[in-house]
Scaffold this motif. Structure first.
Motif, PDB file in Angstrom:
ATOM      1  N   PHE A 230       5.655 -60.202  54.975  1.00  0.00           N
ATOM      2  CA  PHE A 230       5.809 -60.480  56.192  1.00  0.00           C
ATOM      3  C   PHE A 230       4.689 -61.493  56.736  1.00  0.00           C
ATOM      4  O   PHE A 230       4.894 -62.294  57.484  1.00  0.00           O
ATOM      5  N   CYS A 231       3.546 -61.273  55.996  1.00  0.00           N
ATOM      6  CA  CYS A 231       2.538 -62.334  56.316  1.00  0.00           C
ATOM      7  C   CYS A 231       2.941 -63.968  56.055  1.00  0.00           C
ATOM      8  O   CYS A 231       2.997 -64.904  56.730  1.00  0.00           O
TER       9      CYS A 231
ATOM     10  N   TYR B 264       6.279 -64.556  56.078  1.00  0.00           N
ATOM     11  CA  TYR B 264       7.143 -64.883  57.186  1.00  0.00           C
ATOM     12  C   TYR B 264       6.181 -65.295  58.393  1.00  0.00           C
ATOM     13  O   TYR B 264       6.587 -66.549  59.029  1.00  0.00           O
ATOM     14  N   LEU B 265       5.229 -64.777  58.729  1.00  0.00           N
ATOM     15  CA  LEU B 265       4.626 -65.062  59.870  1.00  0.00           C
ATOM     16  C   LEU B 265       3.916 -66.465  59.965  1.00  0.00           C
ATOM     17  O   LEU B 265       4.197 -67.210  60.853  1.00  0.00           O
ATOM     18  N   PHE B 266       3.286 -66.855  58.516  1.00  0.00           N
ATOM     19  CA  PHE B 266       2.962 -68.361  58.532  1.00  0.00           C
ATOM     20  C   PHE B 266       3.987 -69.245  58.946  1.00  0.00           C
ATOM     21  O   PHE B 266       3.638 -70.002  59.559  1.00  0.00           O
ATOM     22  N   TRP B 267       5.069 -69.232  58.075  1.00  0.00           N
ATOM     23  CA  TRP B 267       6.086 -70.263  58.150  1.00  0.00           C
ATOM     24  C   TRP B 267       6.980 -70.005  59.313  1.00  0.00           C
ATOM     25  O   TRP B 267       7.175 -71.340  59.876  1.00  0.00           O
ATOM     26  N   ALA B 268       6.904 -69.074  60.190  1.00  0.00           N
ATOM     27  CA  ALA B 268       7.557 -69.154  61.350  1.00  0.00           C
ATOM     28  C   ALA B 268       6.687 -69.715  62.118  1.00  0.00           C
ATOM     29  O   ALA B 268       7.156 -70.385  63.131  1.00  0.00           O
ATOM     30  N   THR B 269       5.476 -69.660  62.052  1.00  0.00           N
ATOM     31  CA  THR B 269       4.630 -69.992  63.154  1.00  0.00           C
ATOM     32  C   THR B 269       4.645 -71.645  62.987  1.00  0.00           C
ATOM     33  O   THR B 269       4.574 -72.361  64.009  1.00  0.00           O
TER      34      THR B 269
ATOM     35  N   VAL C 200       7.716 -72.749  64.771  1.00  0.00           N
ATOM     36  CA  VAL C 200       7.692 -72.827  66.105  1.00  0.00           C
ATOM     37  C   VAL C 200       6.902 -73.996  66.501  1.00  0.00           C
ATOM     38  O   VAL C 200       7.333 -74.843  67.453  1.00  0.00           O
ATOM     39  N   VAL C 201       5.773 -74.323  65.944  1.00  0.00           N
ATOM     40  CA  VAL C 201       4.879 -75.075  66.541  1.00  0.00           C
ATOM     41  C   VAL C 201       5.666 -76.565  66.282  1.00  0.00           C
ATOM     42  O   VAL C 201       5.674 -77.412  67.092  1.00  0.00           O
TER      43      VAL C 201
ATOM     44  N   LEU D 275      16.504 -71.274  64.975  1.00  0.00           N
ATOM     45  CA  LEU D 275      16.428 -69.986  65.645  1.00  0.00           C
ATOM     46  C   LEU D 275      17.112 -68.974  65.175  1.00  0.00           C
ATOM     47  O   LEU D 275      16.593 -67.880  64.995  1.00  0.00           O
TER      48      LEU D 275
ATOM     49  N   PHE E 231      15.248 -67.604  62.233  1.00  0.00           N
ATOM     50  CA  PHE E 231      14.254 -66.767  62.669  1.00  0.00           C
ATOM     51  C   PHE E 231      14.531 -65.119  62.675  1.00  0.00           C
ATOM     52  O   PHE E 231      13.892 -64.392  61.827  1.00  0.00           O
TER      53      PHE E 231
ATOM     54  N   LEU F  74      13.672 -62.474  59.643  1.00  0.00           N
ATOM     55  CA  LEU F  74      12.782 -61.361  60.065  1.00  0.00           C
ATOM     56  C   LEU F  74      13.628 -60.000  59.653  1.00  0.00           C
ATOM     57  O   LEU F  74      12.997 -59.024  59.143  1.00  0.00           O
TER      58      LEU F  74
ATOM     59  N   ARG G 126       9.121 -70.637  52.104  1.00  0.00           N
ATOM     60  CA  ARG G 126       8.254 -72.003  51.814  1.00  0.00           C
ATOM     61  C   ARG G 126       9.461 -72.932  51.810  1.00  0.00           C
ATOM     62  O   ARG G 126       9.073 -74.023  52.490  1.00  0.00           O
TER      63      ARG G 126
END
Lengths: 179, 179, 179
Positions: free
Chosen positions: C28-29, C31-36, C39-40, C106, C109, C113, C130
């Motif tokens: 999950f971590c 995922y959090l990083f790469w989703a962020t 998004v950016v 999208l 994502f 998830l 990655r």
């Protein structure tokens, strides 16, 4: 405290709050399946668009002299004697269907995901997921694959819209004090 | 172990890690409410577009002879003496606003959802959700409903953008070791 | 029952079901990083579009007399002697890249998830995140920033598409009984 014997229980008792977003919750499993179906359907729209483009390219149906000279991606022209145009009706129809998918299915993904957190009745929630999923598949068929007269598409469109609004009403009423 | 008396505690102690995505977490409840508001707002854009189209159809404002002869969905023509055109300014304005919504609100949904998993301060997170939600409602009003001079729309746009970037920075810094 | 010593364990044992969507789960971590990151990246496309528009406005490259007289947002005209046109090739290229992002990232994502909820192998899942993230960054570079000949963009596009399909297959097979 945490239910110990729910390893394989699919339609068993309602799950505890910590278990809502796990595979032990049949509502979440049903969401997983139908969300996957809709994601795959959306991605196939990209391939359908590419297919439509190529069909026209290969058949040589793209007229070489276009009034509006727009060359979108010159690196896309695999054959040097072809031009890309923007307003081919078949391609544009698939693209409009794809955009409509994005406008409706993506908010539905979020809405139904957070709807699960309100721990809804399992039968109601699962059937909502099923109806919404089938409705959007029908929408794509009657919009982009084989156009049929109008009431069909608008009914398929309205089905998911109403389901999303219903979920929104349930969630908003539960969380109204956090405005 | 799991907090026993937190059934109705809304602004109580910070939730344990297993409880972040449940209705016991006030930050998640606040997210639920404002995400629902924004989903409903986005879906209403579809209806607003349809309304704009119909208004023009019914008023007979669509000129019958158009320079560019594009017939998008022939099954949509309820009245046989009408044509559909693509570049009506009122319809296109609503559609641009809708596309802007998709470009900004949908990534925000994901970003703010995963931002909750970092267990942020409740006051900060709730107020970010509120400000972002109100900003996008204002954005729609000044873009699609009643156009006003420019600094207003760009401010509403930048508000949610900055909030999303802030959440992204928080999440990325917490998970930087998983690159 | 709940793992007591997993406060700082990043690559430790597989997490229990209640812990999948917490920072204790390294998948999950990741995922959090790469989703962020994605998004950016998507939000920066909005700014890139605005930049392209302004560059042309400031350089005075917008021809004052356009065949098709379309005035999209009159409130956007900061300088009164300028007009906005729709079919500038550089702006439209960035917008097509942005739309392609929405069409692919999208749904990814959501798919990735819910893929986490199947508790996949940590190495496989992290590397998928990655590769997908890097592929889309390359896609943007070769599409919108510096166009290069074709096989590059279609490979970057297909990479995330295949990863999303793979995740979809995993999730659908696990939840097939909830159809």
């Amino acid at each position: 405290m945490s239910s110990p014997a729910s390893t394989n229980a699919s339609q068993a008792m309602p799950p505890s709050k910590e278990m809502l977003f796990t595979l032990d919750n049949p509502v979440f499993c049903c969401y997983l399946f139908w969300a996957t179906v809709l994601v795959v359907k959306m991605l196939l729209m990209s391939l359908l668009t590419a297919l439509q483009r190529f069909r026209y390219k290969l058949l040589g149906l793209v007229p070489l002299a276009l009034r509006r000279k727009i060359f979108p991606n010159e690196e896309d022209l695999f054959f040097k004697n072809l031009e890309v145009k923007f307003d081919d009706p078949h391609v544009e129809r698939v693209r409009r269907a794809h955009r409509n998918d994005m406008e409706n299915i993506l908010p539905y993904f979020i809405m139904s995901l957070i709807y699960i957190s309100t721990n809804p009745n399992a039968d109601v929630a699962c059937n909502l997921f099923r109806v919404a999923g089938v409705a959007r598949i029908i929408h794509t068929l009657v919009y982009a694959v084989y156009p049929v007269p109008q009431p069909s598409r608008i009914l398929a469109f309205a089905t998911m819209l109403c389901i999303t609004f219903y979920m929104g009403a349930v969630v908003a009423l539960r969380t109204l004090s956090f405005i």
